[in-house]
Write a protein that holds these residues in place. Sequence first.
Motif, PDB file in Angstrom:
ATOM      1  N   SER A 195      24.537 -49.734  62.924  1.00 19.68           N
ATOM      2  CA  SER A 195      23.280 -49.771  62.382  1.00 19.68           C
ATOM      3  C   SER A 195      22.244 -48.619  62.694  1.00 19.68           C
ATOM      4  O   SER A 195      21.064 -48.766  61.994  1.00 19.68           O
ATOM      5  CB  SER A 195      22.493 -51.427  62.724  1.00 19.68           C
ATOM      6  N   ASP A 196      22.614 -48.296  63.758  1.00 17.59           N
ATOM      7  CA  ASP A 196      21.681 -47.131  63.954  1.00 17.59           C
ATOM      8  C   ASP A 196      22.235 -45.494  63.813  1.00 17.59           C
ATOM      9  O   ASP A 196      21.683 -44.721  64.094  1.00 17.59           O
ATOM     10  CB  ASP A 196      21.494 -47.242  65.591  1.00 17.59           C
ATOM     11  N   THR A 197      23.174 -45.697  62.837  1.00 18.02           N
ATOM     12  CA  THR A 197      23.763 -44.391  62.187  1.00 18.02           C
ATOM     13  C   THR A 197      23.829 -44.241  60.657  1.00 18.02           C
ATOM     14  O   THR A 197      22.714 -44.171  60.096  1.00 18.02           O
ATOM     15  CB  THR A 197      25.264 -44.007  62.751  1.00 18.02           C
ATOM     16  N   TYR A 198      25.015 -44.778  60.226  1.00 20.29           N
ATOM     17  CA  TYR A 198      25.067 -44.803  58.645  1.00 20.29           C
ATOM     18  C   TYR A 198      24.174 -45.505  57.987  1.00 20.29           C
ATOM     19  O   TYR A 198      24.020 -45.313  56.945  1.00 20.29           O
ATOM     20  CB  TYR A 198      26.457 -45.049  58.475  1.00 20.29           C
ATOM     21  N   TYR A 199      23.750 -46.357  58.796  1.00 19.49           N
ATOM     22  CA  TYR A 199      22.747 -47.518  58.032  1.00 19.49           C
ATOM     23  C   TYR A 199      21.362 -47.234  58.250  1.00 19.49           C
ATOM     24  O   TYR A 199      20.465 -48.121  58.177  1.00 19.49           O
ATOM     25  CB  TYR A 199      23.060 -48.945  58.019  1.00 19.49           C
ATOM     26  N   ASP A 200      20.863 -46.177  58.931  1.00 19.59           N
ATOM     27  CA  ASP A 200      19.579 -45.661  59.428  1.00 19.59           C
ATOM     28  C   ASP A 200      19.165 -44.483  58.953  1.00 19.59           C
ATOM     29  O   ASP A 200      19.710 -43.504  59.135  1.00 19.59           O
ATOM     30  CB  ASP A 200      19.827 -45.686  61.065  1.00 19.59           C
ATOM     31  N   GLU A 201      18.119 -44.693  58.104  1.00 17.60           N
ATOM     32  CA  GLU A 201      17.796 -43.587  57.246  1.00 17.60           C
ATOM     33  C   GLU A 201      17.253 -42.389  58.096  1.00 17.60           C
ATOM     34  O   GLU A 201      17.280 -41.250  57.730  1.00 17.60           O
ATOM     35  CB  GLU A 201      16.429 -44.195  56.239  1.00 17.60           C
ATOM     36  N   ALA A 202      16.526 -42.789  59.213  1.00 18.26           N
ATOM     37  CA  ALA A 202      16.099 -41.536  60.111  1.00 18.26           C
ATOM     38  C   ALA A 202      17.171 -40.662  60.674  1.00 18.26           C
ATOM     39  O   ALA A 202      17.170 -39.655  60.843  1.00 18.26           O
ATOM     40  CB  ALA A 202      15.319 -42.462  61.377  1.00 18.26           C
ATOM     41  N   TRP A 203      18.481 -41.620  61.157  1.00 21.45           N
ATOM     42  CA  TRP A 203      19.486 -40.791  61.471  1.00 21.45           C
ATOM     43  C   TRP A 203      20.108 -40.088  60.403  1.00 21.45           C
ATOM     44  O   TRP A 203      20.321 -38.847  60.787  1.00 21.45           O
ATOM     45  CB  TRP A 203      20.654 -41.610  61.823  1.00 21.45           C
ATOM     46  N   ILE A 204      20.113 -40.587  59.255  1.00 19.76           N
ATOM     47  CA  ILE A 204      20.568 -39.570  58.217  1.00 19.76           C
ATOM     48  C   ILE A 204      19.866 -38.286  57.680  1.00 19.76           C
ATOM     49  O   ILE A 204      20.269 -37.256  57.682  1.00 19.76           O
ATOM     50  CB  ILE A 204      20.680 -40.588  56.974  1.00 19.76           C
ATOM     51  N   ALA A 205      18.538 -38.416  57.907  1.00 18.59           N
ATOM     52  CA  ALA A 205      17.359 -37.390  57.808  1.00 18.59           C
ATOM     53  C   ALA A 205      17.710 -36.392  59.131  1.00 18.59           C
ATOM     54  O   ALA A 205      17.516 -35.166  58.916  1.00 18.59           O
ATOM     55  CB  ALA A 205      16.195 -37.945  57.943  1.00 18.59           C
ATOM     56  N   ARG A 206      18.028 -36.767  60.230  1.00 24.85           N
ATOM     57  CA  ARG A 206      18.099 -36.043  61.561  1.00 24.85           C
ATOM     58  C   ARG A 206      19.287 -35.210  61.146  1.00 24.85           C
ATOM     59  O   ARG A 206      19.647 -33.925  61.712  1.00 24.85           O
ATOM     60  CB  ARG A 206      18.089 -36.753  62.756  1.00 24.85           C
ATOM     61  N   GLU A 207      20.411 -35.748  60.564  1.00 25.52           N
ATOM     62  CA  GLU A 207      21.721 -35.004  60.414  1.00 25.52           C
ATOM     63  C   GLU A 207      21.715 -34.288  59.181  1.00 25.52           C
ATOM     64  O   GLU A 207      22.719 -33.629  58.747  1.00 25.52           O
ATOM     65  CB  GLU A 207      22.834 -36.236  60.221  1.00 25.52           C
ATOM     66  N   ASN A 208      20.368 -34.154  58.399  1.00 26.42           N
ATOM     67  CA  ASN A 208      20.283 -33.466  57.120  1.00 26.42           C
ATOM     68  C   ASN A 208      21.467 -33.636  56.100  1.00 26.42           C
ATOM     69  O   ASN A 208      22.162 -32.611  55.453  1.00 26.42           O
ATOM     70  CB  ASN A 208      20.397 -32.097  57.620  1.00 26.42           C
TER      71      ASN A 208
END
Length: 356
Positions: free
Chosen positions: A322-335
Amino acid sequence: MHAAWTRRAIQTLEAEAHRSADTHLIRLDLPAFPGIPLYLKDESVHPTGSLKHRLARSLFLYAICNGWLEEGRPVVEASSGSTAISEAYFARLLGLPFFAVMPRSTSRDKVAQIEFFGGHCHFIDDTDVYGAAQRLAGELNGHYMDQFTYAERATDWRGNNNIAESIFRQMQREPDPDPRWIVVPAGTGGTSATIGRYIRYRCGEHGLVRLAVVDPEHSVFYDYYRSRDASLQLSRGSRIEGIGRPRVEPSFMPGVIDRMMRVPDAASIAALRLLETLLGRRCGGSTGTNLVGALQLMAELNASGERGPVVTLICDGGDRYSDTYYDEAWIARENLDLSGELARLTVVVNEGRWID
């Protein structure tokens, strides 16, 4: 005394296996792929929630039968993910202390699950989890389980209800019982070794079946498969947890693999969005990597006019991410740009053709 504990431990592990029903094989018919059904072996329904439940049980049996484990001896593993969760479960079942060696950056969700099953988390600040696990085992007079070395030999690849035998048994009553491709990822390499060996062992019965292994970014397996250079190393690990490795692991057996495919991380994570619309549920990142590889092979079969099933794995559920692949903020940080990949994969599913 030691022999009596060994007998009890093996009986306990065998009883646990008998309590666990086989995992489901889900059939998914996509209209754009007539005669090419997709089957998903759902390993997320194991008691510890992932494919690694099978591996952990095999590793404990292997260590016990080799005389490496005895009553009260601590078990140490280099893992921050699903293997550690599953090993913590089995260690608690046997009354053994369990320690998982992991980077300090490991997500709280994973740590909480290891601790839920009674495990202890040993955090390090560098990336040498292997060396740290060996040192900790020495300090504790414990046993370093070493999944990356023993995964390919701890599992009985000839059968005994391993994942390969389970897939073929469940396929027996399907209209076409022999998959054209089985698609799996590589983490330790144990699953691909088991399935690849089983296919060859039963080649007279399953002669049409080929094994494809998908590899994410920041992993050496794909390049090793092509070059056979065992010295390959990377300075960072994979974003797709549980698969891909920065070094060539001893359990990875390239000779049993018919094809390897490299899958971009953005495609793996976009595939999770697509799969959620097809299944109505969330899965872990490695399942997305599997789906991308499976769709490409299905499209190739479609283009050549071939028919037949493709089988892949649901390695674990999406609740751990929930805090990585399904977290839009994490996806943005990973570009990571998921929109383009999702649009591409949607066309593949709707039109039955591969788009690079």
